[in-house]
Motif scaffolding. Sequence first.
Motif, PDB file in Angstrom:
ATOM      1  N   MET A   1       6.335  87.951 100.610  1.00  0.00           N
ATOM      2  CA  MET A   1       7.438  88.112 101.073  1.00  0.00           C
ATOM      3  C   MET A   1       7.692  86.870 102.189  1.00  0.00           C
ATOM      4  N   ASN A   2       8.832  87.177 103.133  1.00  0.00           N
ATOM      5  CA  ASN A   2       9.233  85.855 103.320  1.00  0.00           C
ATOM      6  C   ASN A   2       8.690  86.175 105.663  1.00  0.00           C
ATOM      7  N   PRO A   3       9.366  86.069 106.093  1.00  0.00           N
ATOM      8  CA  PRO A   3       8.934  86.676 107.227  1.00  0.00           C
ATOM      9  C   PRO A   3      10.267  87.263 107.297  1.00  0.00           C
ATOM     10  N   PRO A   4       9.970  88.346 108.043  1.00  0.00           N
ATOM     11  CA  PRO A   4      11.387  89.055 108.524  1.00  0.00           C
ATOM     12  C   PRO A   4      12.181  87.959 109.972  1.00  0.00           C
ATOM     13  N   HIS A   5      13.684  88.105 109.968  1.00  0.00           N
ATOM     14  CA  HIS A   5      13.940  87.325 111.294  1.00  0.00           C
ATOM     15  C   HIS A   5      14.376  88.535 111.996  1.00  0.00           C
ATOM     16  N   LEU A   6      13.869  88.629 113.618  1.00  0.00           N
ATOM     17  CA  LEU A   6      13.792  89.229 114.530  1.00  0.00           C
ATOM     18  C   LEU A   6      14.685  89.101 115.645  1.00  0.00           C
ATOM     19  N   LEU A   7      15.294  89.532 116.038  1.00  0.00           N
ATOM     20  CA  LEU A   7      15.958  89.548 117.824  1.00  0.00           C
ATOM     21  C   LEU A   7      14.288  90.181 118.704  1.00  0.00           C
ATOM     22  N   ILE A   8      14.244  89.246 120.073  1.00  0.00           N
ATOM     23  CA  ILE A   8      13.537  89.450 121.110  1.00  0.00           C
ATOM     24  C   ILE A   8      14.249  90.151 122.011  1.00  0.00           C
ATOM     25  N   ALA A   9      14.261  90.769 122.679  1.00  0.00           N
ATOM     26  CA  ALA A   9      15.301  91.638 123.908  1.00  0.00           C
ATOM     27  C   ALA A   9      14.018  91.370 125.127  1.00  0.00           C
ATOM     28  N   GLY A  10      14.684  90.762 125.842  1.00  0.00           N
ATOM     29  CA  GLY A  10      13.614  91.219 127.094  1.00  0.00           C
ATOM     30  C   GLY A  10      13.491  89.618 127.428  1.00  0.00           C
ATOM     31  N   THR A  11      12.841  89.521 129.255  1.00  0.00           N
ATOM     32  CA  THR A  11      13.005  88.023 129.576  1.00  0.00           C
ATOM     33  C   THR A  11      11.368  88.101 130.479  1.00  0.00           C
ATOM     34  N   GLY A  12      10.481  89.152 130.485  1.00  0.00           N
ATOM     35  CA  GLY A  12       9.111  89.037 130.791  1.00  0.00           C
ATOM     36  C   GLY A  12       8.273  88.203 130.005  1.00  0.00           C
ATOM     37  N   LYS A  13       6.538  88.485 130.478  1.00  0.00           N
ATOM     38  CA  LYS A  13       5.755  87.382 129.503  1.00  0.00           C
ATOM     39  C   LYS A  13       5.448  87.377 128.270  1.00  0.00           C
ATOM     40  N   LEU A  14       5.432  88.824 128.162  1.00  0.00           N
ATOM     41  CA  LEU A  14       5.903  89.224 126.578  1.00  0.00           C
ATOM     42  C   LEU A  14       6.690  88.351 125.667  1.00  0.00           C
ATOM     43  N   ALA A  15       8.213  89.255 126.154  1.00  0.00           N
ATOM     44  CA  ALA A  15       9.164  88.399 125.242  1.00  0.00           C
ATOM     45  C   ALA A  15       9.345  87.358 125.107  1.00  0.00           C
ATOM     46  N   ARG A  16       8.700  85.832 125.833  1.00  0.00           N
ATOM     47  CA  ARG A  16       8.243  84.808 125.695  1.00  0.00           C
ATOM     48  C   ARG A  16       7.869  84.520 124.521  1.00  0.00           C
ATOM     49  N   GLU A  17       6.426  85.574 124.927  1.00  0.00           N
ATOM     50  CA  GLU A  17       5.300  84.651 123.985  1.00  0.00           C
ATOM     51  C   GLU A  17       5.983  84.795 122.417  1.00  0.00           C
ATOM     52  N   LEU A  18       6.308  86.382 122.394  1.00  0.00           N
ATOM     53  CA  LEU A  18       7.234  86.553 120.768  1.00  0.00           C
ATOM     54  C   LEU A  18       7.721  85.271 120.128  1.00  0.00           C
ATOM     55  N   LEU A  19       8.448  84.835 121.974  1.00  0.00           N
ATOM     56  CA  LEU A  19       9.718  84.102 121.063  1.00  0.00           C
ATOM     57  C   LEU A  19       8.550  82.724 120.527  1.00  0.00           C
ATOM     58  N   THR A  20       7.951  82.698 121.118  1.00  0.00           N
ATOM     59  CA  THR A  20       7.200  81.150 121.013  1.00  0.00           C
ATOM     60  C   THR A  20       6.418  81.879 119.566  1.00  0.00           C
ATOM     61  N   SER A  21       5.794  83.063 119.920  1.00  0.00           N
ATOM     62  CA  SER A  21       4.434  82.522 118.818  1.00  0.00           C
ATOM     63  C   SER A  21       5.490  83.022 117.399  1.00  0.00           C
ATOM     64  N   LEU A  22       6.236  83.584 117.575  1.00  0.00           N
ATOM     65  CA  LEU A  22       6.592  84.241 116.099  1.00  0.00           C
ATOM     66  C   LEU A  22       8.038  83.355 115.964  1.00  0.00           C
ATOM     67  N   ALA A  23       8.270  82.543 116.041  1.00  0.00           N
ATOM     68  CA  ALA A  23       9.382  80.815 115.655  1.00  0.00           C
ATOM     69  C   ALA A  23       8.909  80.770 114.761  1.00  0.00           C
ATOM     70  N   PRO A  24      10.502  80.021 113.962  1.00  0.00           N
ATOM     71  CA  PRO A  24      11.222  80.040 113.967  1.00  0.00           C
ATOM     72  C   PRO A  24      12.028  81.684 113.558  1.00  0.00           C
ATOM     73  N   GLN A  25      11.146  82.737 112.961  1.00  0.00           N
ATOM     74  CA  GLN A  25      11.888  83.669 112.590  1.00  0.00           C
ATOM     75  C   GLN A  25      12.616  84.869 113.779  1.00  0.00           C
ATOM     76  N   ALA A  26      11.735  84.614 114.571  1.00  0.00           N
ATOM     77  CA  ALA A  26      12.101  84.777 116.298  1.00  0.00           C
ATOM     78  C   ALA A  26      13.246  84.147 117.076  1.00  0.00           C
ATOM     79  N   GLN A  27      14.456  84.778 117.081  1.00  0.00           N
ATOM     80  CA  GLN A  27      15.626  84.913 118.620  1.00  0.00           C
ATOM     81  C   GLN A  27      15.802  85.116 119.478  1.00  0.00           C
ATOM     82  N   ALA A  28      16.380  84.994 120.487  1.00  0.00           N
ATOM     83  CA  ALA A  28      16.288  85.999 121.594  1.00  0.00           C
ATOM     84  C   ALA A  28      18.183  86.902 121.537  1.00  0.00           C
ATOM     85  N   TRP A  29      17.530  87.680 122.416  1.00  0.00           N
ATOM     86  CA  TRP A  29      18.867  89.154 122.313  1.00  0.00           C
ATOM     87  C   TRP A  29      19.400  88.074 122.709  1.00  0.00           C
ATOM     88  N   SER A  30      19.451  87.729 123.875  1.00  0.00           N
ATOM     89  CA  SER A  30      21.118  87.092 124.353  1.00  0.00           C
ATOM     90  C   SER A  30      21.473  86.184 123.744  1.00  0.00           C
TER      91      SER A  30
END
Length: 225
Positions: A1-30
């Motif tokens: 199963m390929n990792p799902p592609h996600l949009l991460i909404a938020g600008t705080g520490k957790l959101a930033r950590e998720l964007l970094t850790s789950l890249a390249p499948q994660a992109q910012a909501w903005s």
Amino acid sequence: MNPPHLLIAGTGKLARELLTSLAPQAQAWSDRDALSAPVAQAVVHAGSGRELPEILRFCRERSVPLVELSTGTDVARLAQGVPVVVCANANLLMLKFMAMLSRSGPWFRHESVRLTESHQAGKTSVPGTAVAMAASLGLSPQAIVSVRDPGQQSLALGIPAEDLGRHAFHRIEIGEGDCRLRLETLVTGASPYADGVRRIVEATLAHPLEPRCHDVVEFIENGWL
């Protein structure tokens, strides 16, 4: 199963950590309007709640689920027509502990119970995990003892100095006198949360959900996580 592609909404520490850790499948909501990757399969919200109406409209129009990591938001009222997975915590080991506590907590409601939680000094949001634990133990949120002072965290709670800037600690004390129980949890760093979010999203996509709010503890009880 390929990792799902996600949009991460938020600008705080957790959101930033998720964007970094789950890249390249994660992109910012903005950046949703400039997506070069495949269409988002889920949205993860770790923000203040200000953008929730727009996020839920996006999810409703595209038939994608929302994983809600923020506490104290109005998501339950706004979530009509969208499958929403509400997570007081995204660490799977902690979720299993919380599921256990939700079952066994009522056994101790006639005992003396104390609940202490500690997070890094910069945390100002509602301590959602502690609130959920308190509910399982029959305590009000006002009964939770919250510690944010690094000196007290180090000396009284034993938090290692290297983890003072990023930790989640919970201590449950039951009984008094000659018979006492103490349960403690300690989570440090960001990796447990990122892996937990990934697996929660995968479970959400693997099990079609009704368009309403679902507590992630249901996933534990169903054996999905």
